[in-house]
Scaffold this active site. Sequence first.
Site, PDB file in Angstrom:
ATOM      1  N   THR A  86      45.356  33.383 -35.274  1.00 40.33           N
ATOM      2  CA  THR A  86      44.904  32.019 -35.586  1.00 40.33           C
ATOM      3  C   THR A  86      44.183  32.077 -36.935  1.00 40.33           C
ATOM      4  O   THR A  86      42.960  31.924 -36.994  1.00 40.33           O
ATOM      5  CB  THR A  86      43.959  31.469 -34.500  1.00 40.33           C
ATOM      6  OG1 THR A  86      42.968  32.477 -34.191  1.00 40.33           O
ATOM      7  CG2 THR A  86      44.681  31.112 -33.232  1.00 40.33           C
ATOM      8  N   LEU A 146      36.644  41.887 -27.949  1.00 44.11           N
ATOM      9  CA  LEU A 146      36.707  43.284 -28.395  1.00 44.11           C
ATOM     10  C   LEU A 146      36.332  43.414 -29.862  1.00 44.11           C
ATOM     11  O   LEU A 146      36.517  42.494 -30.654  1.00 44.11           O
ATOM     12  CB  LEU A 146      38.096  43.878 -28.146  1.00 44.11           C
ATOM     13  CG  LEU A 146      39.313  43.372 -28.915  1.00 44.11           C
ATOM     14  CD1 LEU A 146      39.400  43.898 -30.326  1.00 44.11           C
ATOM     15  CD2 LEU A 146      40.572  43.748 -28.164  1.00 44.11           C
ATOM     16  N   LEU A 246      21.097  43.374 -37.525  1.00 46.86           N
ATOM     17  CA  LEU A 246      19.947  42.975 -38.326  1.00 46.86           C
ATOM     18  C   LEU A 246      19.772  43.929 -39.513  1.00 46.86           C
ATOM     19  O   LEU A 246      18.669  44.148 -39.979  1.00 46.86           O
ATOM     20  CB  LEU A 246      18.682  42.954 -37.454  1.00 46.86           C
ATOM     21  CG  LEU A 246      17.555  42.051 -37.939  1.00 46.86           C
ATOM     22  CD1 LEU A 246      17.953  40.583 -37.911  1.00 46.86           C
ATOM     23  CD2 LEU A 246      16.293  42.243 -37.091  1.00 46.86           C
ATOM     24  N   GLY A 249      23.088  44.140 -45.906  1.00 49.31           N
ATOM     25  CA  GLY A 249      24.173  44.827 -46.611  1.00 49.31           C
ATOM     26  C   GLY A 249      25.073  43.830 -47.299  1.00 49.31           C
ATOM     27  O   GLY A 249      24.691  42.667 -47.513  1.00 49.31           O
ATOM     28  N   CYS A 256      38.147  38.006 -38.271  1.00 46.70           N
ATOM     29  CA  CYS A 256      37.561  37.114 -37.263  1.00 46.70           C
ATOM     30  C   CYS A 256      36.362  36.308 -37.762  1.00 46.70           C
ATOM     31  O   CYS A 256      36.476  35.098 -37.938  1.00 46.70           O
ATOM     32  CB  CYS A 256      37.180  37.909 -36.015  1.00 46.70           C
ATOM     33  SG  CYS A 256      38.632  38.499 -35.123  1.00 46.70           S
ATOM     34  N   LYS A 317      35.409  47.265 -42.047  1.00 45.55           N
ATOM     35  CA  LYS A 317      34.388  47.996 -41.281  1.00 45.55           C
ATOM     36  C   LYS A 317      34.935  49.385 -40.984  1.00 45.55           C
ATOM     37  O   LYS A 317      36.148  49.610 -41.110  1.00 45.55           O
ATOM     38  CB  LYS A 317      34.040  47.255 -39.991  1.00 45.55           C
ATOM     39  CG  LYS A 317      35.225  47.122 -39.031  1.00 45.55           C
ATOM     40  CD  LYS A 317      34.837  46.358 -37.810  1.00 45.55           C
ATOM     41  CE  LYS A 317      34.298  47.294 -36.755  1.00 45.55           C
ATOM     42  NZ  LYS A 317      34.083  46.637 -35.464  1.00 45.55           N
TER      43      LYS A 317
HETATM   44  P1  NAD Z   1      47.248  40.025 -35.761  1.00 53.02           P
HETATM   45  O1  NAD Z   1      47.652  39.260 -36.968  1.00 53.02           O
HETATM   46  O2  NAD Z   1      46.930  41.478 -35.873  1.00 53.02           O
HETATM   47  O3  NAD Z   1      48.366  39.881 -34.624  1.00 53.02           O
HETATM   48  C1  NAD Z   1      49.050  38.709 -34.327  1.00 53.02           C
HETATM   49  C2  NAD Z   1      50.457  39.100 -33.872  1.00 53.02           C
HETATM   50  O4  NAD Z   1      51.107  37.948 -33.359  1.00 53.02           O
HETATM   51  C3  NAD Z   1      51.344  39.642 -34.983  1.00 53.02           C
HETATM   52  O5  NAD Z   1      51.887  40.889 -34.591  1.00 53.02           O
HETATM   53  C4  NAD Z   1      52.440  38.574 -35.147  1.00 53.02           C
HETATM   54  O6  NAD Z   1      53.689  39.112 -35.536  1.00 53.02           O
HETATM   55  C5  NAD Z   1      52.487  38.016 -33.733  1.00 53.02           C
HETATM   56  N1  NAD Z   1      53.069  36.672 -33.616  1.00 53.02           N
HETATM   57  C6  NAD Z   1      52.923  35.595 -34.440  1.00 53.02           C
HETATM   58  N2  NAD Z   1      53.616  34.555 -33.955  1.00 53.02           N
HETATM   59  C7  NAD Z   1      54.198  34.964 -32.801  1.00 53.02           C
HETATM   60  C8  NAD Z   1      55.014  34.330 -31.827  1.00 53.02           C
HETATM   61  N3  NAD Z   1      55.364  33.034 -31.930  1.00 53.02           N
HETATM   62  N4  NAD Z   1      55.449  35.061 -30.769  1.00 53.02           N
HETATM   63  C9  NAD Z   1      55.102  36.361 -30.646  1.00 53.02           C
HETATM   64  N5  NAD Z   1      54.326  37.009 -31.531  1.00 53.02           N
HETATM   65  C10 NAD Z   1      53.874  36.324 -32.591  1.00 53.02           C
HETATM   66  O7  NAD Z   1      45.985  39.227 -35.179  1.00 53.02           O
HETATM   67  P2  NAD Z   1      44.807  39.809 -34.230  1.00 53.02           P
HETATM   68  O8  NAD Z   1      43.725  40.403 -35.053  1.00 53.02           O
HETATM   69  O9  NAD Z   1      45.424  40.603 -33.139  1.00 53.02           O
HETATM   70  O10 NAD Z   1      44.225  38.435 -33.654  1.00 53.02           O
HETATM   71  C11 NAD Z   1      44.914  37.669 -32.682  1.00 53.02           C
HETATM   72  C12 NAD Z   1      43.970  36.635 -32.121  1.00 53.02           C
HETATM   73  O11 NAD Z   1      42.909  37.290 -31.417  1.00 53.02           O
HETATM   74  C13 NAD Z   1      43.260  35.759 -33.150  1.00 53.02           C
HETATM   75  O12 NAD Z   1      43.055  34.476 -32.633  1.00 53.02           O
HETATM   76  C14 NAD Z   1      41.925  36.443 -33.335  1.00 53.02           C
HETATM   77  O13 NAD Z   1      40.925  35.575 -33.820  1.00 53.02           O
HETATM   78  C15 NAD Z   1      41.652  36.902 -31.922  1.00 53.02           C
HETATM   79  N6  NAD Z   1      40.768  38.051 -31.778  1.00 53.02           N
HETATM   80  C16 NAD Z   1      40.946  39.133 -32.584  1.00 53.02           C
HETATM   81  C17 NAD Z   1      40.094  40.212 -32.461  1.00 53.02           C
HETATM   82  C18 NAD Z   1      40.223  41.402 -33.383  1.00 53.02           C
HETATM   83  O14 NAD Z   1      39.286  42.213 -33.411  1.00 53.02           O
HETATM   84  N7  NAD Z   1      41.295  41.553 -34.139  1.00 53.02           N
HETATM   85  C19 NAD Z   1      39.056  40.202 -31.506  1.00 53.02           C
HETATM   86  C20 NAD Z   1      38.950  39.102 -30.666  1.00 53.02           C
HETATM   87  C21 NAD Z   1      39.806  38.020 -30.820  1.00 53.02           C
END
Ligand code: NAD
Length: 433
Positions: A86, A146, A246, A249, A256, A317
């Site tokens: 997203t 996570l 806290l 940096g 995110c 990070k």
């Molecule tokens: P990312 O970009 O690493 O992964 C998204 C994946 O979705 C990609 O592999 C992409 O090819 C796939 N994708 C896109 N459209 C698709 C579809 N229609 N069908 C199937 N697959 C599709 O993103 P991410 O970091 O894994 O984040 C995903 C969500 O989780 C976001 O909303 C993010 O805010 C949330 N989130 C991420 C984390 C984190 O640490 N990365 C932690 C908590 C929440």
Amino acid sequence: MRLTVIGTGYLGATHAACMAELGHEVLGVDVDPDKVAALRAGRVPFHEPGLPELIAKHTASGRLRFTTSYEEAGGFGDVHFVCVGTPQLKDSEGADLIYVDAAFAAIAGHAAPDALLVGKSTVPVGTAGRLADACVPEVAWNPEFLREGFAVEDTLRPDRLVFGVRSTRAETILREVYAPVLAAGTPVVTADFPTAELVKTAANAFLATKISFINAMAEVCEVAGGDVTKLSEALGHDDRIGSRFLRSGVGFGGGCLPKDIRAFAHRADELGVSLAFLREVDAINMRRRDRVVELARELCGGDVLGARITVLGAAFKPDSDDIRDSPALNVAARLRLDGADVTVHDPAAMDNARKAFPLLGYAMTAEDALRGADLVLHLTEWPQFRAIDPEWARSLVRRPRIVDGRGALDVERWTAAGWRFSALGRPALNGEG
Ligand code: NAD
């Protein structure tokens, strides 16, 4: 149980592997055929400690498979987790829901009518209800907390689970999915959709605010002559405040926090509520990057043109190769634009950084990166950088000057080794450099 995980990026690949570890049969689904091919071959296309081992274990056991086919996914299981990205919209602060909408539409078109579609992506409040009203299978929302670098541990042993549901049936299914995690005593909060969505955005807003709060204090220390490291140490002893998040940096980045606080402020505006303070949180965060660039200029005599600058860090990070909105690369790229000869080194994120910033210089080792430097910037807090021996580093550089953008290096050791040491929010300390 038989589950699918749709979107196998940082969140989805981890979730899929961990669901297999909990004993489920899991099918990961992604639209990116290269990602699916890599995962099928047991290769994780990003850096996450412990994940390659878990994926190899469960692809070998046959409990974890990957596909690009929604048709296969629809017939595979009755619980479908949606973990697609997203990102921020190109022309606004809001979240781009194109991937979430596409994934829900695609799985709803293939899933059994009594399946449960579980959103895990971070979405603006109101999204779950809109999606639920538009599809036949029931929808639930189960936001994810996570942290990259600890993703496996955080998924298998989360500090809480949040279930956004409209029925006891959906709650019962989610309790079954997470049975081993709940049996270990993990607290669960069951809520309506808006509350479940808000838990995630509110948590990120709080963490970002705490970081920007101490960074704003660093700005005050810089002009008032204070030392923010002492200030945060003293504040942290107050258990109403606490010491985590806290440390002053160069601020937060990644895929995110920055986009989530912008999307939250934007969504609040749409709802007629002002979260303007989040825009200041964002602005304080970005000003810390400006401050590092400014310090670099000062340390190079007012101008970085032609200066050889080593940037330690590229990932946003440590323990990650994620360079999305990385403060380190943002600073590196700006110094390069100002005419500096910038060399970046990172233990895990070199390939990603090179692809995104091909004009920066890269060194495969810290030693090569440091050799001949006029200035060193420490911008990602890898343990490898904290372990650098300042005497050894001094023998490599041309001029021993360092900016500790993470407030993580041992000032006394570095100044004793003759370094001119600058950090954010504290007075500069001079060795002989
Ligand atoms: P990312 O970009 O690493 O992964 C998204 C994946 O979705 C990609 O592999 C992409 O090819 C796939 N994708 C896109 N459209 C698709 C579809 N229609 N069908 C199937 N697959 C599709 O993103 P991410 O970091 O894994 O984040 C995903 C969500 O989780 C976001 O909303 C993010 O805010 C949330 N989130 C991420 C984390 C984190 O640490 N990365 C932690 C908590 C929440």
